[in-house]
Design a protein around this motif. Structure first.
Motif, PDB file in Angstrom:
ATOM      1  N   UNK A 112      42.211  47.846  51.163  1.00  0.00           N
ATOM      2  CA  UNK A 112      41.764  46.638  50.475  1.00  0.00           C
ATOM      3  C   UNK A 112      41.861  46.857  48.971  1.00  0.00           C
ATOM      4  N   UNK A 113      42.547  45.965  48.302  1.00  0.00           N
ATOM      5  CA  UNK A 113      42.697  46.064  46.849  1.00  0.00           C
ATOM      6  C   UNK A 113      41.888  44.959  46.188  1.00  0.00           C
ATOM      7  N   UNK A 114      40.952  45.351  45.346  1.00  0.00           N
ATOM      8  CA  UNK A 114      40.060  44.403  44.666  1.00  0.00           C
ATOM      9  C   UNK A 114      40.345  44.496  43.182  1.00  0.00           C
ATOM     10  N   UNK A 115      40.834  43.448  42.609  1.00  0.00           N
ATOM     11  CA  UNK A 115      41.175  43.462  41.184  1.00  0.00           C
ATOM     12  C   UNK A 115      40.905  42.098  40.589  1.00  0.00           C
ATOM     13  N   UNK A 116      40.899  42.048  39.290  1.00  0.00           N
ATOM     14  CA  UNK A 116      40.669  40.779  38.612  1.00  0.00           C
ATOM     15  C   UNK A 116      40.313  40.968  37.159  1.00  0.00           C
ATOM     16  N   UNK A 117      39.872  39.898  36.562  1.00  0.00           N
ATOM     17  CA  UNK A 117      39.483  39.902  35.152  1.00  0.00           C
ATOM     18  C   UNK A 117      38.120  39.238  35.017  1.00  0.00           C
ATOM     19  N   UNK A 118      37.227  39.891  34.272  1.00  0.00           N
ATOM     20  CA  UNK A 118      35.898  39.351  34.017  1.00  0.00           C
ATOM     21  C   UNK A 118      35.964  38.533  32.730  1.00  0.00           C
ATOM     22  N   UNK A 144      40.205  44.381  27.945  1.00  0.00           N
ATOM     23  CA  UNK A 144      40.544  42.979  28.173  1.00  0.00           C
ATOM     24  C   UNK A 144      39.828  42.393  29.383  1.00  0.00           C
ATOM     25  N   UNK A 145      38.834  43.116  29.909  1.00  0.00           N
ATOM     26  CA  UNK A 145      38.042  42.615  31.016  1.00  0.00           C
ATOM     27  C   UNK A 145      38.657  42.830  32.386  1.00  0.00           C
ATOM     28  N   UNK A 146      39.802  43.539  32.473  1.00  0.00           N
ATOM     29  CA  UNK A 146      40.486  43.738  33.741  1.00  0.00           C
ATOM     30  C   UNK A 146      39.942  44.971  34.472  1.00  0.00           C
TER      31      UNK A 146
END
Length: 861
Positions: A112-118, A144-146
């Motif tokens: 499971x890959x969990x990624x994103x930007x806050x 940069x919030x990533x």
């Protein structure tokens, strides 16, 4: 009459029968045609007070069509989940929705890959260095919030995202995801309606890692001050950061010397401006997004200093709409403009400038006028704290201006390009003409500083678990100082010594200093996310520094240095969660320095262990080098000056330090207690002596050691916060001119420093106060008559701020009083000894902040 009696009895019987029946439960009615399941649950929450926890994005995939009534909440949830690979459990009154075990079993041993930007809700401003907790494993977003996290997919995942000053984002999911996570500010203004939150209005985050602090800059405008130096207003109240003495051109952290700590804005170095009397900070507070303080023991990804590092990230700008912020106070005007250039890009600009003082704070002294222009033994008002140290008190002339510009472009897949520019300058001067013991004394001092900085950076995602960043930066600082000292013997009209208009023997001295430093760097960093929170950071960095130092006294060239330092740096930093409680971070930072032709190695190691949900242990050790530094210059009168130099392996050595840091923190129910100890050894300190009683003229090498312990206690309650910090420390040094080879106390050694601060909110009013006590500096002994006692530092500030909103305009109106009790404090860097033409030495001092009422107004549109 009989009929009426029967009717009344019938009514009473029917009523009593009805009341004796059990209450009928409220029917739950659902009417949905192809509605997303997450929206159906939200409607149930709003209409029938359901409580849910679920993955919003996952549930939005399922469309629901239903028209019927239900008797119980459990029946509703069971019916809605029929035929969907989801299950529920009821925890108290909360329905927890999660993937069915049949589904998770088929995905076992997959990834499971969990990624994103806050980002911030509404403006989509990235929130750097946010903390993400995924099944009790901690990840941190980048500048940069990533962020990115890889884990086994055999269970569901609970994720909490927190950032200082924002509500916690809490969600549940089971499959890979990549999205923007929008955090809502804890205090949000929408037109004339103010929505307030009290859960995580954290002023600081201390205790998550050894030597690390994160500061919520949004509380800074509510602290006493001009409203134009929010960075320093907060930093000075933190444990381990020197506040007493009001150091004006540098930050001293954990016993470090000037120049050993680094201030960084958007990737470029700020070498410092004068920042006279705490009124104006070198970084515009309207631009600030995050403040991160690394006091010591930091990882291999950070370097260039043997002291602390203050990393400040500026705003990317409001992506939703144009906005303007204006701040006006007693002496400066400050403005910020945010413009969405396109759907993916923004532009931010800011400008500050002094104009004139609306009043002279010395004229508003309700405790009595301070007049130190007479002889050394004359004192007035509250000068007992000077203990005979000050002979002449001056009020310098100060001018300042600076400008910022930042452009940000957000590409596909969260790629970001940004370019940031800064230019600022100030002038500081005073002039003295006084009579002392039949001598006319003159002292004219002028100082000019210029600071320029620029940076550009691009971050690129190469897939789910790889990200690269490339950045270039340039910074330049120029200092020019001129000091003219004169003394002439006063003669009477008959030629005899005494008061008169003619002068006899005279002595003049001119000192000229030019100090320039520039820094250019190119840096590449690659981040790799592996399974279960394991991360590797790899980096390469090239940095070049040019330094010029020229000092001329009485027409003679005393110092003429032109240094060049080029270094090639690589680093590897790992994060290894051993289990849910224990995390280890080893790292290595090798450096090749071109001027000396040598390799330097900096191993680093840090660890964190959770004793429980509330108690955390942290420890760190590391080796650090610094190839540019501030060299102290000591003249005949024991005055200290500090100038930038570059190491050449001969006259100027490279600084070499080791840090040992350990601490424990307790955090529960908005109560935080942190205790942190440190020990630092630094070799390669350089000092120039201009022939004193102990030394001959020339450069001397030395070493220092500093050790101490920080205590920090903070309590937050709804909209209110208060904290106390105390530092017990000792700084010692040993220079080569001392034949005894013994350590002696360093000039900036101070044993005790106590601080407290508090902010209380009542409706639209904010009341705040802070207090700083310092036991005094060792350097003060050389200015004192008896050479034993040291004047202590004591300053109490208070403020009241009114926050208002009128249609599209939001604002703050503040009244602040600095040094409420009018304590006469010594300013650490502005005390000088001047020859009077006799054997007597005159102490000249530009005083620390006096009793000063200040006003400011901030408007945002």
């Amino acid at each position: 009459m009989k009929n009426v009696r029967h009717v009344v009895l019938s009514v009473l019987f029917t009523t009593s029968l009805f009341l004796s029946l059990p209450a009928q439960p409220q029917k739950i009615n659902i009417d949905a045609d192809g509605a997303p399941l997450n929206e159906v649950f939200i409607e149930l929450r709003d209409r029938y007070s359901f409580q849910f926890t679920f993955d919003d994005k996952s549930l939005s995939k399922y469309k629901i069509t239903v028209h019927r009534e239900f008797e119980t909440k459990e029946a509703v949830v069971s019916y809605l989940l029929q035929g969907i690979p989801l299950e529920f459990e009821k925890n108290g009154d909360v329905f927890v929705i999660f993937p069915s075990q049949k589904t998770t079993a088929t995905t076992k041993n997959k990834i499971t890959n969990i990624s994103g930007q806050v980002v911030e809700a509404e403006t989509y401003e990235p929130l750097p260095f946010s903390y993400i907790l995924i099944n009790n494993r901690q990840v941190q977003s980048d500048q940069n919030g990533n962020f990115n996290f890889i884990a086994s997919a055999d269970t569901s995942f609970n994720m909490q995202i927190s950032h200082l000053g924002y509500f916690v984002y809490d969600t549940l999911f089971s499959s890979s995801l990549n999205q923007k996570f929008e955090l809502t500010p804890s205090v949000t203004e929408l037109k004339e309606v103010k929505v307030e939150g009290f859960d995580i209005e954290m002023a600081t985050l201390i205790g998550n890692a050894a030597g690390h602090m994160k500061i919520n800059h949004t509380i800074a405008p509510y602290l006493p001050g001009y409203g134009d130096n929010a960075v320093y207003n907060v930093l000075r109240l933190m444990p381990g950061v020197l506040a007493s003495g009001e150091q004006s051109s540098d930050l001293l952290v954990w016993g470090g010397y000037e120049g050993q700590s680094k201030i960084e804005l958007d990737g470029f170095t700020i070498f410092g401006l004068k920042n006279f009397n705490d009124n104006i900070g070198v970084v515009n507070p309207l631009l600030i997004k995050t403040i991160r303080v690394l006091k010591g023991g930091y990882e291999a990804g950070y370097g260039d200093r043997v002291g602390g590092i203050i990393r400040i990230t500026g705003k990317n700008g409001n992506q939703a709409k144009p906005s303007i912020t204006l701040n006006v106070n007693n002496s400066t005007v400050n403005s910020l403009v945010e413009i969405p250039v396109s759907r993916k890009s923004t532009l931010v600009g800011a400008y500050r400038q002094t104009y004139y003082e609306l009043y002279n704070p010395y004229d508003l002294n309700i405790f009595g006028h301070r007049d130190m222009s007479n002889s050394a033994n004359q004192h007035n008002g509250n000068h007992d704290n000077f203990n005979g140290m000050v002979d002449v008190l001056v009020v310098p002339d100060y001018k300042f201006s600076d400008a910022n510009l930042k452009y940000t472009y957000r590409g596909e897949k969260d790629d970001i390009f940004s370019a940031s520019f800064y230019s600022g300058g100030d002038r500081y001067s005073y002039n003295i003409e006084r009579e002392f013991d039949n001598f006319q004394l003159g002292n004219n001092y002028n100082e000019r500083n210029k600071q320029f900085g620029a940076s550009a950076g691009y971050s690129k995602f190469w897939g789910s678990n790889h990200k690269s960043e490339i950045s270039i930066s340039h910074s330049r600082f120029d200092n020019e100082t001129t000091e003219f000292n004169s003394s002439s013997e006063m003669m009477g009209n008959n030629g005899e010594h005494g008061m008169g208009h003619e002068s006899g023997q005279s002595n003049n001295e001119i000192v000229q200093v030019d100090n320039e430093i520039d820094e250019s760097s190119v840096k590449i960093v690659h981040h790799v996310s592996l399974i279960n929170g394991i991360q590797l950071d790899l980096g390469l960095d090239f940095q070049q520094n040019n330094v010029l130092l020229y000092r001329k006294e009485e027409g003679q060239d005393l110092i003429d240095l032109n240094g060049l330092s080029e270094k090639y740096t690589g680093f590897v930093q790992g994060t290894f969660p051993v289990n849910k409680k224990f995390t280890v971070k080893p790292g290595l930072r090798p450096i090749y320095e071109n001027e000396t032709g040598k390799m330097f190695y900096e191993p680093r190691l840090s660890a964190s262990f959770n004793l429980s949900e509330t108690v955390r242990l942290n420890a760190a050790w590391g080796q650090y080098h610094q190839f540019i530094s501030k060299t102290s210059f000591v003249d005949n009168n024991l005055n200290y000056s500090w100038f930038w130099t570059a190491s050449d392996g001969k006259t100027i050595s490279a600084l070499n330090a080791q840090h040992w840091v350990g601490g424990i923190s307790y955090n529960k129910n908005d109560f935080l207690l942190s205790v942190e100890g440190y020990f630092k050894k630094t070799d390669g300190i350089t000092r120039y002596y201009n022939e004193t009683m102990e030394t001959g003229e020339g450069f001397y090498s030395g070493k220092s050691r500093s050790y101490g312990i920080d205590f920090y206690l903070k309590k937050e309650y709804k909209k209110n916060v208060a904290w106390v910090s105390y530092t017990l420390s000792k700084v010692e040094e040993n220079f080569s001119f001392d034949p005894s080879n013994h350590y002696r106390l360093a000039p900036h050694d101070q044993r005790h420093e106590l601080k407290f601060a508090g902010i209380y909110n009542w409706k639209s009013l904010y009341f705040s106060a802070n207090y700083v006590y310092g036991s005094g500096f060792e350097i003060m002994k050389s200015f004192n008559d008896d050479d034993t006692s040291i004047p202590f530092y004591s300053r109490l500030d208070a403020a009241v701020i009114y926050k208002f909103s009128r249609r599209k305009v939001n604002g703050k109106l503040g009244l602040s009083v600095l040094n409420v009790l009018n304590r006469a404090n010594i300013k650490y860097s502005n005390l000088r000894r001047v020859e009077s033409g006799t054997s007597e030495i005159v102490n000249v001092h530009s005083e620390a902040v006096p009793f000063t009422p200040t006003l400011f107004l901030t408007l945002g549109i």
